[in-house]
Each structure stands twice: as structure tokens, then as C-alpha cells.
Design a protein around this motif. Structure first.
Motif, PDB file in Angstrom:
ATOM      1  N   ASP A  60       0.922  -1.669   0.105  1.00 36.51           N
ATOM      2  CA  ASP A  60       0.248  -0.043  -0.042  1.00 36.51           C
ATOM      3  C   ASP A  60       0.809   1.570  -0.435  1.00 36.51           C
ATOM      4  O   ASP A  60       0.020   2.074  -0.039  1.00 36.51           O
ATOM      5  N   ASN A  61       2.369   1.081   0.445  1.00 35.28           N
ATOM      6  CA  ASN A  61       3.410   2.345  -0.417  1.00 35.28           C
ATOM      7  C   ASN A  61       3.278   3.096   1.084  1.00 35.28           C
ATOM      8  O   ASN A  61       3.562   4.635   0.733  1.00 35.28           O
ATOM      9  N   ARG A  62       2.435   2.956   2.268  1.00 32.81           N
ATOM     10  CA  ARG A  62       2.499   3.290   3.738  1.00 32.81           C
ATOM     11  C   ARG A  62       3.754   3.337   4.494  1.00 32.81           C
ATOM     12  O   ARG A  62       3.720   3.645   5.475  1.00 32.81           O
ATOM     13  N   PHE A  63       4.816   1.901   3.991  1.00 34.56           N
ATOM     14  CA  PHE A  63       5.813   1.996   4.668  1.00 34.56           C
ATOM     15  C   PHE A  63       6.944   1.289   3.582  1.00 34.56           C
ATOM     16  O   PHE A  63       6.857   0.391   2.846  1.00 34.56           O
ATOM     17  N   VAL A  64       7.666   1.739   4.966  1.00 34.25           N
ATOM     18  CA  VAL A  64       9.159   0.847   3.727  1.00 34.25           C
ATOM     19  C   VAL A  64       9.875  -0.186   5.021  1.00 34.25           C
ATOM     20  O   VAL A  64       9.865   0.558   6.028  1.00 34.25           O
ATOM     21  N   MET A  65      10.174  -0.736   4.745  1.00 38.45           N
ATOM     22  CA  MET A  65      10.675  -2.013   5.656  1.00 38.45           C
ATOM     23  C   MET A  65      12.085  -2.256   4.886  1.00 38.45           C
ATOM     24  O   MET A  65      12.571  -2.544   3.791  1.00 38.45           O
ATOM     25  N   CYS A  66      13.116  -2.588   5.719  1.00 37.38           N
ATOM     26  CA  CYS A  66      14.254  -2.095   5.695  1.00 37.38           C
ATOM     27  C   CYS A  66      14.832  -3.584   6.803  1.00 37.38           C
ATOM     28  O   CYS A  66      14.767  -3.573   8.000  1.00 37.38           O
ATOM     29  N   SER A  67      16.007  -4.878   6.254  1.00 38.49           N
ATOM     30  CA  SER A  67      16.406  -5.864   7.222  1.00 38.49           C
ATOM     31  C   SER A  67      17.794  -5.325   7.547  1.00 38.49           C
ATOM     32  O   SER A  67      18.712  -4.800   6.463  1.00 38.49           O
ATOM     33  N   MET A  68      18.162  -6.614   8.636  1.00 37.53           N
ATOM     34  CA  MET A  68      19.990  -5.349   8.946  1.00 37.53           C
ATOM     35  C   MET A  68      20.542  -7.102   9.381  1.00 37.53           C
ATOM     36  O   MET A  68      18.972  -8.461   9.453  1.00 37.53           O
ATOM     37  N   ARG A  69      21.667  -7.077   8.728  1.00 37.78           N
ATOM     38  CA  ARG A  69      22.173  -8.217   8.786  1.00 37.78           C
ATOM     39  C   ARG A  69      23.143  -8.591   9.743  1.00 37.78           C
ATOM     40  O   ARG A  69      24.569  -6.798  10.095  1.00 37.78           O
ATOM     41  N   ARG A  70      23.630  -9.088  10.919  1.00 45.04           N
ATOM     42  CA  ARG A  70      25.122  -9.105  12.042  1.00 45.04           C
ATOM     43  C   ARG A  70      24.582  -8.154  13.363  1.00 45.04           C
ATOM     44  O   ARG A  70      25.710  -7.354  13.504  1.00 45.04           O
ATOM     45  N   ASP A  71      23.498  -7.533  13.021  1.00 43.77           N
ATOM     46  CA  ASP A  71      23.139  -6.843  14.249  1.00 43.77           C
ATOM     47  C   ASP A  71      22.700  -7.088  15.482  1.00 43.77           C
ATOM     48  O   ASP A  71      23.080  -6.925  16.425  1.00 43.77           O
ATOM     49  N   ASP A  72      22.498  -8.590  15.566  1.00 46.48           N
ATOM     50  CA  ASP A  72      22.619  -9.193  16.637  1.00 46.48           C
ATOM     51  C   ASP A  72      21.412  -8.442  17.902  1.00 46.48           C
ATOM     52  O   ASP A  72      21.914  -8.122  18.613  1.00 46.48           O
ATOM     53  N   ALA A  73      20.542  -7.677  17.558  1.00 49.01           N
ATOM     54  CA  ALA A  73      19.636  -6.848  18.172  1.00 49.01           C
ATOM     55  C   ALA A  73      18.607  -7.111  19.211  1.00 49.01           C
ATOM     56  O   ALA A  73      18.321  -6.295  20.138  1.00 49.01           O
ATOM     57  N   PHE A  74      18.107  -8.324  19.300  1.00 50.35           N
ATOM     58  CA  PHE A  74      17.212  -8.775  19.612  1.00 50.35           C
ATOM     59  C   PHE A  74      18.370 -10.330  20.292  1.00 50.35           C
ATOM     60  O   PHE A  74      19.158 -11.565  19.541  1.00 50.35           O
ATOM     61  N   GLU A  75      17.954 -10.969  21.871  1.00 58.45           N
ATOM     62  CA  GLU A  75      17.371 -12.243  21.868  1.00 58.45           C
ATOM     63  C   GLU A  75      16.495 -12.475  22.094  1.00 58.45           C
ATOM     64  O   GLU A  75      15.895 -12.089  22.729  1.00 58.45           O
TER      65      GLU A  75
END
Length: 377
Positions: free
Chosen positions: A267-282
Motif C-alpha cells: 500500500d506504499n505506506r511503509f518502508v521495511m529494511c533488514s539488517m545483517r549481523r546487528d544481533d539486536a535481539f535475544e
């Protein structure tokens, strides 16, 4: 039942079947495999014509191929045509109403265009290259490294995103699907742009640029020139993808965390991007439900409906490590993610109003190094 196509560095193209309502470990299964594409790195789907275009690489011969497949009723793939291609395919996109395809090649740097109107007799039209730059300021920036091809909202221009040259190349699309370079955008060095997305909002056209190695997201206003070509004007400051609403992610730079994939929601309302090796969550492992593991991020940014400015709406775990690429179903309420380092694919709920992920719906393990997935319409 819904169908997806998955590419893995183990040399296979999988056809997956997703059954809504089943338990996560039963909801996704393999219904067909194709070994006819060397080591595939990307697939482009033409759902309307029931075709799949596979880009593959042969490292020993430093060469590649582009293959066309017809999608059969049972999900299997019937190979129809193959042409030689450069090595290191990273991305491809259809244009001219699906009659042509443009591909970006990273390791043997080029942008190539193909006539794919007759899937039994595809042929290469052009192979575009640029002079060697010499030692660059960033990693792997001694020459051009195209990583994405993209068609602007009017369908009149082909965009090529060049990591090595820190440049957005712009081409006009002419007769017989051939393209001609008509300028572009030079970014600050080193930016290492990996992906772009374009949207028309508030009466203007914007381009969002995901910069891989410096992990930023930039916004440019795009103007269409009367004499042909595009001009670019930056709007606002670059967004640092490690500075988030409630925290600054303390990354381990020795792991070389990078931005990976970016898409607009349907719907062009959001931009989504993924991160590699940021290990931001457990998180608790989505595979066994017991052990804990570190997981990388997927960020959701809201597009302002009048200005197009981006603001972080959500940061969420990707459900695994190195989410190289992901896609949404046509309605945008499901998201499928390739977890390259884990060897699995996962599907999550997605709220189309808020952009936020919900519960895990499916997970399938043992897929080698999954790097590209496409959701069949």
C-alpha cells in the motif's frame, strides 16, 4: 493453499506451499525442487504469465546464466530457455509489461538487459559496463558493483544501484527494450548503496536509498526533466539505522553489521529494511521453542502521507540471522523472511494498518543458505 518460490545457495530452487491455519512447523512444505539453475542467487516472478526467471552463477568458470521456467500446475518448474550471463547476479526486474528483464551483476560488474517476450527464445540485448575506478574509500569500491535494477513509477526509466561507484545510474527505456544512460546521482563516498524504492506522495516523487555498509537510509526528491532524465534533491538528513526510538543498538563492528534488503509495503505506506549481523535481539529460538539465540532486525518506517518523510514505526527481530531478503504477500498481511545463516524460512503475521509483525505462522528448516523468496500472486 499459497505458493512461494525460494532460492538457496545449495543449488536448488524450491517451490513451497503455505497452508494457513496449520501449526508453524506444518504450515510450510516443499512441493517441488529444481536443480537446473547451477547456484541460483535470485528469481524474478511473472505471476501473470506463470514464468520464473532464475539467475545463477558458476564460480569455477566465473560465468552465469539466465534461465526461464514455466510454472506447472503442481508447482514444478519446466525449463524453457537459457542464455549466458555475467557472474555474480544480485537482482533482476521486469519492464515493458514483462517483455524485457534487466539484471544487476555484482562480481563481474554489469547491467544486462534481455528480451524475454518469447520464454522459449530469450536473448541478451545489452551488457553495460563502466571503467574501473581505482582504489576506493570503502570496501570493494575499486570499480562499479551494480546490486539492484529498479523501474521508476512511470515505467519510463531504469534505475541501477551501484555499490562500488556510490552512484544511482539512470537510463531511458527506448524502442525494442534497449536502455540509454542519461545521468544519475552521485552519492557521498563511501555510501555503498544497495537498494532503492520509489513512491509518489503529496504530489511529488521520492526515492529512498538504503546504504549497506554505513547503515543509513536517505531520501531524495526526484524531478522529471523536460529534456529527459531525472534530477535529485536530498530531503532531510540520512537516517542512522542503529539509532532507534528507544535505544541505540550497540553493535559489534568486528562482525561487520550491514543493511541488507528494502521494500515498500503493497500500500506504499511503509518502508521495511533488514539488517545483517546487528544481533539486536535475544529471542527464544523459533525452531525449537526452548533455546535462546541472538537475532537480527527488521525495521519498519512509516511514510508520511503528505510529505513522504520517514519515521521509525517499529523495530522487530527478524526471527533469525542474516535476513538477506524478504517479501510480502500481495495483500501485505504476511511476510516471508530468508534466514541465510540459519538455513530456514519463516512467515509472520503483519498488521497492514500499523506495519507491525504478529505471531510466527510458519517455519521450514534445512534449506541450505536461503537468499531469495518470492510470493506467488
Amino acid at each position: 493453499m499459497q505458493q512461494l518460490f525460494l532460492v538457496s545457495y545449495n543449488g536448488l530452487i524450491y517451490t513451497l506451499q503455505y497452508a494457513e491455519g496449520e501449526s508453524p512447523k506444518k504450515a510450510l512444505k516443499i512441493i517441488a525442487e529444481s536443480k537446473d539453475c547451477a547456484v541460483p542467487s535470485w528469481v524474478t516472478l511473472d505471476s501473470k504469465r506463470r514464468r520464473l526467471y532464475g539467475l545463477a552463477n558458476d564460480k569455477e568458470k566465473w560465468s552465469g546464466t539466465l534461465k526461464t521456467f514455466l510454472i506447472q500446475a503442481d508447482g514444478s518448474l519446466e525449463e524453457k530457455s537459457s542464455v549466458p550471463a555475467p557472474f555474480g547476479a544480485a537482482f533482476s526486474t521486469l519492464y515493458d509489461d514483462g517483455k524485457a528483464l534487466a539484471a544487476a551483476y555484482y562480481y563481474d560488474p554489469a547491467v544486462a538487459t534481455y528480451n524475454v517476450e518469447d520464454c522459449s527464445h530469450i536473448r541478451k540485448l545489452q551488457e553495460l559496463r563502466w571503467p574501473e575506478i581505482g582504489p576506493g574509500p570503502g570496501r570493494a569500491q575499486e570499480h562499479s558493483r551494480p546490486h539492484q535494477t529498479y523501474i521508476d513509477p512511470t515505467g519510463r526509466y531504469l534505475i541501477a544501484v551501484d555499490c562500488g561507484a556510490d552512484r544511482i545510474h539512470v537510463f531511458t527505456i527506448g524502442a525494442d527494450h534497449e536502455v540509454t544512460e542519461v545521468g544519475g546521482l552521485d552519492l557521498p563516498r563511501p555510501s555503498f548503496p544497495r537498494h532503492v524504492a520509489m513512491v509518489v506522495v503529496g504530489g511529488k516523487t521520492l526515492m529512498y536509498i538504503l546504504n549497506q555498509d554505513i547503515c543509513t537510509l536517505a531520501t531524495y526528491r526526484v524531478e522529471y526533466l523536460a529534456e529527459g532524465g531525472l534530477s535529485f534533491h536530498q530531503e532531510g538528513e540520512d537516517i542512522n539505522l542503529f539509532v532507534r526510538n528507544e535505544r541505540v543498538v550497540n553493535v559489534d563492528l568486528a562482525l561487520r553489521p550491514t543493511a541488507s534488503h528494502m521494500v515498500l509495503s503493497p500500500d506504499n505506506r511503509f518502508v521495511m529494511c533488514s539488517m545483517r549481523r546487528d544481533d539486536a535481539f535475544e529471542i527464544t529460538s523459533p525452531l525449537d521453542g526452548n533455546s535462546t539465540m541472538l537475532a537480527d532486525s527488521i525495521l519498519t518506517l512509516k511514510v508520511h502521507p503528505e510529505t513522504g518523510a520517514l519515521s521509525l514505526a517499529h523495530e522487530q527481530h527478524a526471527g533469525g540471522n542474516i535476513p538477506r531478503q524478504f517479501c510480502m504477500n500481495p495483500s501485505g498481511d504476511r511476510i516471508a523472511i530468508c534466514q541465510e545463516a540459519n538455513g530456514w524460512v519463516s512467515i509472520y503475521e503483519r498488521d497492514v494498518e500499523t506495519g507491525k509483525f504478529g505471531k510466527l505462522l510458519a517455519i521450514l528448516d534445512g534449506l541450505g543458505e536461503p537468499v531469495c523468496i518470492q510470493w506467488d500472486a
